[in-house]
Write a protein that holds these residues in place. Structure first.
Motif, PDB file in Angstrom:
ATOM      1  N   ASP A 257       0.861  -1.187   0.000  1.00 49.62           N
ATOM      2  CA  ASP A 257       0.000   0.000   0.000  1.00 49.62           C
ATOM      3  C   ASP A 257       0.894   1.232   0.000  1.00 49.62           C
ATOM      4  N   LEU A 258       0.876   1.970  -1.128  1.00 48.13           N
ATOM      5  CA  LEU A 258       1.718   3.156  -1.264  1.00 48.13           C
ATOM      6  C   LEU A 258       0.993   4.399  -0.749  1.00 48.13           C
ATOM      7  N   PRO A 259       1.730   5.417  -0.297  1.00 44.50           N
ATOM      8  CA  PRO A 259       1.086   6.671   0.115  1.00 44.50           C
ATOM      9  C   PRO A 259       0.303   7.291  -1.032  1.00 44.50           C
ATOM     10  N   GLY A 260      -0.862   7.844  -0.718  1.00 41.06           N
ATOM     11  CA  GLY A 260      -1.663   8.523  -1.727  1.00 41.06           C
ATOM     12  C   GLY A 260      -0.937   9.744  -2.263  1.00 41.06           C
ATOM     13  N   TYR A 261      -1.156  10.023  -3.557  1.00 45.63           N
ATOM     14  CA  TYR A 261      -0.512  11.193  -4.142  1.00 45.63           C
ATOM     15  C   TYR A 261      -1.551  12.280  -4.383  1.00 45.63           C
ATOM     16  N   GLY A 262      -1.076  13.479  -4.655  1.00 40.81           N
ATOM     17  CA  GLY A 262      -2.001  14.592  -4.808  1.00 40.81           C
ATOM     18  C   GLY A 262      -2.211  15.282  -3.473  1.00 40.81           C
ATOM     19  N   PHE A 263      -3.399  15.832  -3.269  1.00 42.41           N
ATOM     20  CA  PHE A 263      -3.687  16.593  -2.052  1.00 42.41           C
ATOM     21  C   PHE A 263      -3.558  15.720  -0.816  1.00 42.41           C
ATOM     22  N   ALA A 264      -2.854  16.211   0.163  1.00 45.96           N
ATOM     23  CA  ALA A 264      -2.794  15.553   1.462  1.00 45.96           C
ATOM     24  C   ALA A 264      -2.518  16.624   2.516  1.00 45.96           C
ATOM     25  N   GLN A 265      -3.137  16.454   3.671  1.00 44.52           N
ATOM     26  CA  GLN A 265      -3.028  17.463   4.720  1.00 44.52           C
ATOM     27  C   GLN A 265      -1.727  17.275   5.502  1.00 44.52           C
ATOM     28  N   VAL A 266      -0.629  17.372   4.771  1.00 49.73           N
ATOM     29  CA  VAL A 266       0.693  17.249   5.378  1.00 49.73           C
ATOM     30  C   VAL A 266       1.578  18.321   4.746  1.00 49.73           C
ATOM     31  N   SER A 267       2.748  18.485   5.322  1.00 49.85           N
ATOM     32  CA  SER A 267       3.633  19.537   4.830  1.00 49.85           C
ATOM     33  C   SER A 267       4.218  19.187   3.468  1.00 49.85           C
ATOM     34  N   GLN A 268       4.657  20.207   2.760  1.00 50.38           N
ATOM     35  CA  GLN A 268       5.303  20.002   1.455  1.00 50.38           C
ATOM     36  C   GLN A 268       6.552  19.132   1.611  1.00 50.38           C
ATOM     37  N   LYS A 269       7.285  19.342   2.687  1.00 48.23           N
ATOM     38  CA  LYS A 269       8.497  18.554   2.929  1.00 48.23           C
ATOM     39  C   LYS A 269       8.161  17.075   3.063  1.00 48.23           C
ATOM     40  N   THR A 270       7.069  16.784   3.789  1.00 48.01           N
ATOM     41  CA  THR A 270       6.651  15.393   3.959  1.00 48.01           C
ATOM     42  C   THR A 270       6.234  14.796   2.625  1.00 48.01           C
ATOM     43  N   ARG A 271       5.470  15.558   1.836  1.00 50.80           N
ATOM     44  CA  ARG A 271       5.049  15.066   0.521  1.00 50.80           C
ATOM     45  C   ARG A 271       6.260  14.757  -0.353  1.00 50.80           C
ATOM     46  N   GLN A 272       7.262  15.629  -0.303  1.00 45.69           N
ATOM     47  CA  GLN A 272       8.457  15.405  -1.120  1.00 45.69           C
ATOM     48  C   GLN A 272       9.202  14.153  -0.683  1.00 45.69           C
ATOM     49  N   SER A 273       9.223  13.896   0.619  1.00 45.42           N
ATOM     50  CA  SER A 273       9.907  12.693   1.099  1.00 45.42           C
ATOM     51  C   SER A 273       9.163  11.444   0.658  1.00 45.42           C
ATOM     52  N   TRP A 274       7.816  11.505   0.672  1.00 36.78           N
ATOM     53  CA  TRP A 274       7.023  10.374   0.168  1.00 36.78           C
ATOM     54  C   TRP A 274       7.344  10.117  -1.287  1.00 36.78           C
ATOM     55  N   GLN A 275       7.346  11.220  -2.086  1.00 37.29           N
ATOM     56  CA  GLN A 275       7.576  11.066  -3.521  1.00 37.29           C
ATOM     57  C   GLN A 275       8.940  10.466  -3.789  1.00 37.29           C
ATOM     58  N   GLY A 276       9.937  10.893  -3.013  1.00 40.32           N
ATOM     59  CA  GLY A 276      11.267  10.333  -3.173  1.00 40.32           C
ATOM     60  C   GLY A 276      11.297   8.851  -2.845  1.00 40.32           C
ATOM     61  N   LEU A 277      10.597   8.466  -1.779  1.00 36.59           N
ATOM     62  CA  LEU A 277      10.542   7.065  -1.366  1.00 36.59           C
ATOM     63  C   LEU A 277       9.850   6.220  -2.435  1.00 36.59           C
ATOM     64  N   ILE A 278       8.712   6.709  -2.944  1.00 33.29           N
ATOM     65  CA  ILE A 278       7.978   5.968  -3.961  1.00 33.29           C
ATOM     66  C   ILE A 278       8.810   5.844  -5.239  1.00 33.29           C
ATOM     67  N   THR A 279       9.464   6.936  -5.626  1.00 35.49           N
ATOM     68  CA  THR A 279      10.289   6.902  -6.837  1.00 35.49           C
ATOM     69  C   THR A 279      11.398   5.867  -6.717  1.00 35.49           C
ATOM     70  N   ARG A 280      12.105   5.865  -5.593  1.00 35.97           N
ATOM     71  CA  ARG A 280      13.190   4.893  -5.413  1.00 35.97           C
ATOM     72  C   ARG A 280      12.640   3.468  -5.397  1.00 35.97           C
ATOM     73  N   TYR A 281      11.495   3.300  -4.758  1.00 35.28           N
ATOM     74  CA  TYR A 281      10.886   1.964  -4.709  1.00 35.28           C
ATOM     75  C   TYR A 281      10.553   1.462  -6.110  1.00 35.28           C
TER      76      TYR A 281
END
Length: 200
Positions: A75-99
Motif C-alpha cells: 500500500d503506497l502513500p496517496g498522491y495529490g492533495f494531502a493534509q501534510v507539509s510540502q516537505k513530507t510530501r516530497q519525502s514520500w515522492q522520493g521514497l515511492i520513486t526509489r521503490y
C-alpha cells in the motif's frame, strides 16, 4: 492463491526497511481518498486490515502485507492533495520513486482511479511515468456502485481514451458490491506467477 490468507508485515519509511525480496510485489497507488484502502480490504475479504480514513494523507509509508506465503501487497502513500507539509510530501515522492525504480521484484502497480470523474492530470502523469520505466500497471476504476451501468461504461470509456487503453487493460471495481473483485484477484495472481486467484 488464497487472498483471504493475509497478514500485515511491516511499514517501511525508507528503502532500507523493505522486506527481503522473497516474493513478488504488487503495489497499489492512487490519489488521496480514491478508495485504495477499501479496495485492498475487499480484495482480501477483510473489513479493516487496511485502515480507511476521511483525512487525506493517512498512509505515510510503504505498508506491506503478505498473502498466502506467496505475494506481497504494498500500500503506497496517496498522491495529490494531502493534509501534510510540502516537505513530507516530497519525502514520500522520493521514497515511492526509489521503490518503483529499484525494486526488482515489483510485478505490477495497481493504479486506482475514481470512475465518477474525468481523468486527472496526476493519474495521467503516473501512468506516463510507469510506461516510461516499463513497469507493468493495471488501472482499476473504483466506486462503480455510485453510477448507473450506462454511466459506468461511458465514464470508463472516457478514461480509457484519455489513457490510451483498451477495455481489457483495466478493471471496473466496487468495494461495496464486489464488482470486479474476482477479476482483480485472477489478474494479480497471474502477474505474480501464482496461477488462479479466484477465491470467493
Amino acid at each position: 492463491m488464497n487472498f483471504k490468507k493475509v497478514e500485515f508485515l511491516l511499514s517501511a519509511h525508507a528503502i532500507g526497511q523493505l522486506p527481503e525480496p522473497l516474493y513478488p510485489d504488487i503495489a497499489f497507488a492512487g490519489r488521496s481518498n480514491v478508495g485504495k484502502s477499501s479496495l485492498i480490504n475487499k480484495l482480501v475479504s477483510r473489513t479493516n486490515l487496511v485502515k480507511t480514513s476521511s483525512k487525506p494523507g493517512k498512509t505515510q509509508s510503504l505498508n506491506y502485507f503478505l498473502v498466502d506465503e506467496a505475494l506481497y501487497l504494498v500500500d503506497l502513500p496517496g498522491y495529490g492533495f494531502a493534509q501534510v507539509s510540502q516537505k513530507t510530501r516530497q519525502s514520500w515522492q522520493g521514497l515511492i520513486t526509489r521503490y518503483v525504480e529499484t525494486r526488482e521484484t515489483l510485478r505490477c502497480i495497481v493504479v486506482i482511479i475514481d470512475v465518477r470523474h474525468e481523468l486527472k492530470q496526476l493519474d495521467r502523469d503516473l501512468i506516463d511515468w510507469l510506461r516510461y520505466l516499463q513497469v507493468p500497471f493495471l488501472p482499476v476504476y473504483t466506486k462503480a456502485d455510485k453510477l448507473s451501468k450506462n454511466d459506468q461504461f461511458k465514464n470508463a470509456a472516457a478514461l480509457d481514451a484519455g489513457l490510451t487503453l483498451k477495455a481489457r487493460d483495466r478493471v471496473i471495481f466496487s468495494s461495496k458490491t464486489g464488482l470486479g473483485v474476482g477479476e482483480l484477484r485472477t489478474r494479480l495472481a497471474e502477474l505474480a506467477g501464482a496461477g488462479d486467484g479466484g477465491q470467493s
